[in-house]
Design a protein around this motif. Structure first.
Motif, PDB file in Angstrom:
ATOM      1  N   GLU A  51       0.836  -1.195   0.000  1.00 54.59           N
ATOM      2  CA  GLU A  51       0.000   0.000   0.000  1.00 54.59           C
ATOM      3  C   GLU A  51       0.873   1.248   0.000  1.00 54.59           C
ATOM      4  O   GLU A  51       1.951   1.255   0.574  1.00 54.59           O
ATOM      5  N   THR A  52       0.377   2.310  -0.588  1.00 54.59           N
ATOM      6  CA  THR A  52       1.103   3.576  -0.542  1.00 54.59           C
ATOM      7  C   THR A  52       0.727   4.396   0.688  1.00 54.59           C
ATOM      8  O   THR A  52       1.475   5.248   1.111  1.00 54.59           O
ATOM      9  N   CYS A  53      -0.431   4.104   1.285  1.00 53.79           N
ATOM     10  CA  CYS A  53      -0.914   4.911   2.415  1.00 53.79           C
ATOM     11  C   CYS A  53      -0.611   4.289   3.776  1.00 53.79           C
ATOM     12  O   CYS A  53      -0.999   4.831   4.800  1.00 53.79           O
ATOM     13  N   GLY A  54       0.079   3.170   3.822  1.00 51.99           N
ATOM     14  CA  GLY A  54       0.399   2.544   5.100  1.00 51.99           C
ATOM     15  C   GLY A  54       0.883   1.129   4.883  1.00 51.99           C
ATOM     16  O   GLY A  54       0.798   0.586   3.787  1.00 51.99           O
ATOM     17  N   THR A  55       1.387   0.542   5.924  1.00 50.13           N
ATOM     18  CA  THR A  55       1.891  -0.822   5.833  1.00 50.13           C
ATOM     19  C   THR A  55       1.221  -1.694   6.878  1.00 50.13           C
ATOM     20  O   THR A  55       1.147  -1.319   8.038  1.00 50.13           O
ATOM     21  N   ASN A  56       0.745  -2.813   6.446  1.00 46.12           N
ATOM     22  CA  ASN A  56       0.239  -3.852   7.329  1.00 46.12           C
ATOM     23  C   ASN A  56       1.066  -5.085   7.031  1.00 46.12           C
ATOM     24  O   ASN A  56       1.228  -5.455   5.863  1.00 46.12           O
ATOM     25  N   GLN A  57       1.639  -5.678   8.053  1.00 47.80           N
ATOM     26  CA  GLN A  57       2.461  -6.854   7.792  1.00 47.80           C
ATOM     27  C   GLN A  57       2.533  -7.774   8.996  1.00 47.80           C
ATOM     28  O   GLN A  57       2.293  -7.358  10.121  1.00 47.80           O
ATOM     29  N   LEU A  58       2.896  -9.012   8.721  1.00 47.79           N
ATOM     30  CA  LEU A  58       3.134 -10.018   9.739  1.00 47.79           C
ATOM     31  C   LEU A  58       4.488 -10.641   9.435  1.00 47.79           C
ATOM     32  O   LEU A  58       4.776 -10.958   8.276  1.00 47.79           O
ATOM     33  N   GLN A  59       5.305 -10.776  10.461  1.00 47.89           N
ATOM     34  CA  GLN A  59       6.618 -11.382  10.278  1.00 47.89           C
ATOM     35  C   GLN A  59       6.802 -12.509  11.281  1.00 47.89           C
ATOM     36  O   GLN A  59       6.542 -12.344  12.468  1.00 47.89           O
ATOM     37  N   ILE A  60       7.267 -13.652  10.791  1.00 44.08           N
ATOM     38  CA  ILE A  60       7.599 -14.788  11.642  1.00 44.08           C
ATOM     39  C   ILE A  60       9.083 -15.081  11.479  1.00 44.08           C
ATOM     40  O   ILE A  60       9.578 -15.185  10.351  1.00 44.08           O
ATOM     41  N   ILE A  61       9.775 -15.207  12.596  1.00 48.17           N
ATOM     42  CA  ILE A  61      11.169 -15.631  12.610  1.00 48.17           C
ATOM     43  C   ILE A  61      11.193 -17.037  13.201  1.00 48.17           C
ATOM     44  O   ILE A  61      10.584 -17.293  14.243  1.00 48.17           O
ATOM     45  N   PHE A  62      11.906 -17.937  12.534  1.00 53.00           N
ATOM     46  CA  PHE A  62      11.999 -19.325  12.969  1.00 53.00           C
ATOM     47  C   PHE A  62      13.334 -19.594  13.652  1.00 53.00           C
ATOM     48  O   PHE A  62      14.315 -18.891  13.424  1.00 53.00           O
ATOM     49  N   THR A  63      13.381 -20.642  14.469  1.00 58.29           N
ATOM     50  CA  THR A  63      14.587 -20.980  15.225  1.00 58.29           C
ATOM     51  C   THR A  63      15.708 -21.486  14.325  1.00 58.29           C
ATOM     52  O   THR A  63      16.886 -21.360  14.682  1.00 58.29           O
ATOM     53  N   SER A  64      15.374 -22.071  13.188  1.00 58.78           N
ATOM     54  CA  SER A  64      16.383 -22.573  12.253  1.00 58.78           C
ATOM     55  C   SER A  64      15.722 -22.737  10.896  1.00 58.78           C
ATOM     56  O   SER A  64      14.532 -22.481  10.741  1.00 58.78           O
ATOM     57  N   GLU A  65      16.488 -23.194   9.937  1.00 59.42           N
ATOM     58  CA  GLU A  65      15.930 -23.382   8.599  1.00 59.42           C
ATOM     59  C   GLU A  65      15.564 -24.833   8.300  1.00 59.42           C
ATOM     60  O   GLU A  65      15.127 -25.143   7.212  1.00 59.42           O
ATOM     61  N   ASP A  66      15.696 -25.713   9.290  1.00 58.02           N
ATOM     62  CA  ASP A  66      15.360 -27.113   9.031  1.00 58.02           C
ATOM     63  C   ASP A  66      13.869 -27.379   9.240  1.00 58.02           C
ATOM     64  O   ASP A  66      13.117 -26.526   9.699  1.00 58.02           O
ATOM     65  N   SER A  67      13.447 -28.574   8.888  1.00 58.88           N
ATOM     66  CA  SER A  67      12.020 -28.912   8.925  1.00 58.88           C
ATOM     67  C   SER A  67      11.450 -29.003  10.339  1.00 58.88           C
ATOM     68  O   SER A  67      10.239 -29.001  10.514  1.00 58.88           O
ATOM     69  N   LYS A  68      12.295 -29.071  11.346  1.00 54.22           N
ATOM     70  CA  LYS A  68      11.833 -29.138  12.734  1.00 54.22           C
ATOM     71  C   LYS A  68      11.858 -27.762  13.417  1.00 54.22           C
ATOM     72  O   LYS A  68      11.683 -27.662  14.629  1.00 54.22           O
ATOM     73  N   ALA A  69      12.046 -26.722  12.636  1.00 53.68           N
ATOM     74  CA  ALA A  69      12.108 -25.371  13.187  1.00 53.68           C
ATOM     75  C   ALA A  69      10.798 -25.001  13.858  1.00 53.68           C
ATOM     76  O   ALA A  69       9.719 -25.417  13.429  1.00 53.68           O
ATOM     77  N   THR A  70      10.898 -24.208  14.905  1.00 57.04           N
ATOM     78  CA  THR A  70       9.726 -23.674  15.589  1.00 57.04           C
ATOM     79  C   THR A  70       9.768 -22.149  15.506  1.00 57.04           C
ATOM     80  O   THR A  70      10.762 -21.565  15.074  1.00 57.04           O
ATOM     81  N   ILE A  71       8.717 -21.517  15.945  1.00 57.27           N
ATOM     82  CA  ILE A  71       8.652 -20.061  15.892  1.00 57.27           C
ATOM     83  C   ILE A  71       9.508 -19.466  17.007  1.00 57.27           C
ATOM     84  O   ILE A  71       9.416 -19.886  18.158  1.00 57.27           O
ATOM     85  N   LYS A  72      10.310 -18.503  16.648  1.00 57.80           N
ATOM     86  CA  LYS A  72      11.162 -17.786  17.604  1.00 57.80           C
ATOM     87  C   LYS A  72      10.513 -16.454  17.989  1.00 57.80           C
ATOM     88  O   LYS A  72      10.581 -16.022  19.127  1.00 57.80           O
ATOM     89  N   SER A  73       9.878 -15.797  17.010  1.00 61.06           N
ATOM     90  CA  SER A  73       9.156 -14.550  17.295  1.00 61.06           C
ATOM     91  C   SER A  73       8.109 -14.303  16.216  1.00 61.06           C
ATOM     92  O   SER A  73       8.214 -14.815  15.102  1.00 61.06           O
ATOM     93  N   LEU A  74       7.109 -13.528  16.588  1.00 59.59           N
ATOM     94  CA  LEU A  74       6.045 -13.146  15.677  1.00 59.59           C
ATOM     95  C   LEU A  74       5.752 -11.672  15.909  1.00 59.59           C
ATOM     96  O   LEU A  74       5.573 -11.248  17.051  1.00 59.59           O
ATOM     97  N   GLY A  75       5.742 -10.901  14.839  1.00 60.07           N
ATOM     98  CA  GLY A  75       5.461  -9.479  14.953  1.00 60.07           C
ATOM     99  C   GLY A  75       4.397  -9.045  13.965  1.00 60.07           C
ATOM    100  O   GLY A  75       4.290  -9.602  12.867  1.00 60.07           O
ATOM    101  N   LEU A  76       3.604  -8.073  14.365  1.00 60.65           N
ATOM    102  CA  LEU A  76       2.573  -7.491  13.508  1.00 60.65           C
ATOM    103  C   LEU A  76       2.802  -5.996  13.397  1.00 60.65           C
ATOM    104  O   LEU A  76       3.214  -5.353  14.361  1.00 60.65           O
ATOM    105  N   GLU A  77       2.509  -5.462  12.230  1.00 63.98           N
ATOM    106  CA  GLU A  77       2.458  -4.010  12.047  1.00 63.98           C
ATOM    107  C   GLU A  77       1.096  -3.714  11.443  1.00 63.98           C
ATOM    108  O   GLU A  77       0.783  -4.173  10.347  1.00 63.98           O
ATOM    109  N   LEU A  78       0.299  -2.986  12.201  1.00 69.31           N
ATOM    110  CA  LEU A  78      -1.057  -2.657  11.766  1.00 69.31           C
ATOM    111  C   LEU A  78      -1.180  -1.160  11.544  1.00 69.31           C
ATOM    112  O   LEU A  78      -0.883  -0.366  12.441  1.00 69.31           O
TER     113      LEU A  78
END
Length: 105
Positions: A51-78
């Motif tokens: 959008e040009t008038c604002g940003t809405n987003q969700l970001q997930i950071i994982f503990t690693s790049e392997d298939s057993k990775a879990t979520i390390k953090s989750l952030g929202l921008e509204l």
């Protein structure tokens, strides 16, 4: 805003289910949705409004790049600009709280 479950991400056992919820809630443009997807590193996933008038987003950071990775953090921008992006992300935020007890920290 960063969000976390009551027990913390290190004890959260439903990472795969949560990622499926996000992917089904924030449908990408190439799948007839409205969201852009960015993968800046092997351990991150970002759903972003274009959008040009604002940003809405969700970001997930994982503990690693392997298939057993879990979520390390989750952030929202509204950005409350009454866009469809905001509405979808706000509904997802409420679902995260009601289903997984994930809240702002």
């Amino acid at each position: 805003m960063l969000m976390t479950p009551d027990e913390g991400w290190q004890n959260f056992s439903q990472s795969d289910e949560l990622v499926e919820l996000v992917a089904s809630s924030l449908v990408l443009e190439e799948n007839q949705g409205i969201w852009q997807y960015y993968n800046f590193s092997a351990c991150s996933s970002v759903w972003c409004s274009d959008e040009t008038c604002g940003t809405n987003q969700l970001q997930i950071i994982f503990t690693s790049e392997d298939s057993k990775a879990t979520i390390k953090s989750l952030g929202l921008e509204l950005t409350n600009n009454a866009s469809e992006f905001f509405k979808q992300l706000y509904r997802l935020k409420r679902t995260l709280k009601s289903r997984y007890n994930i809240q702002e920290i």
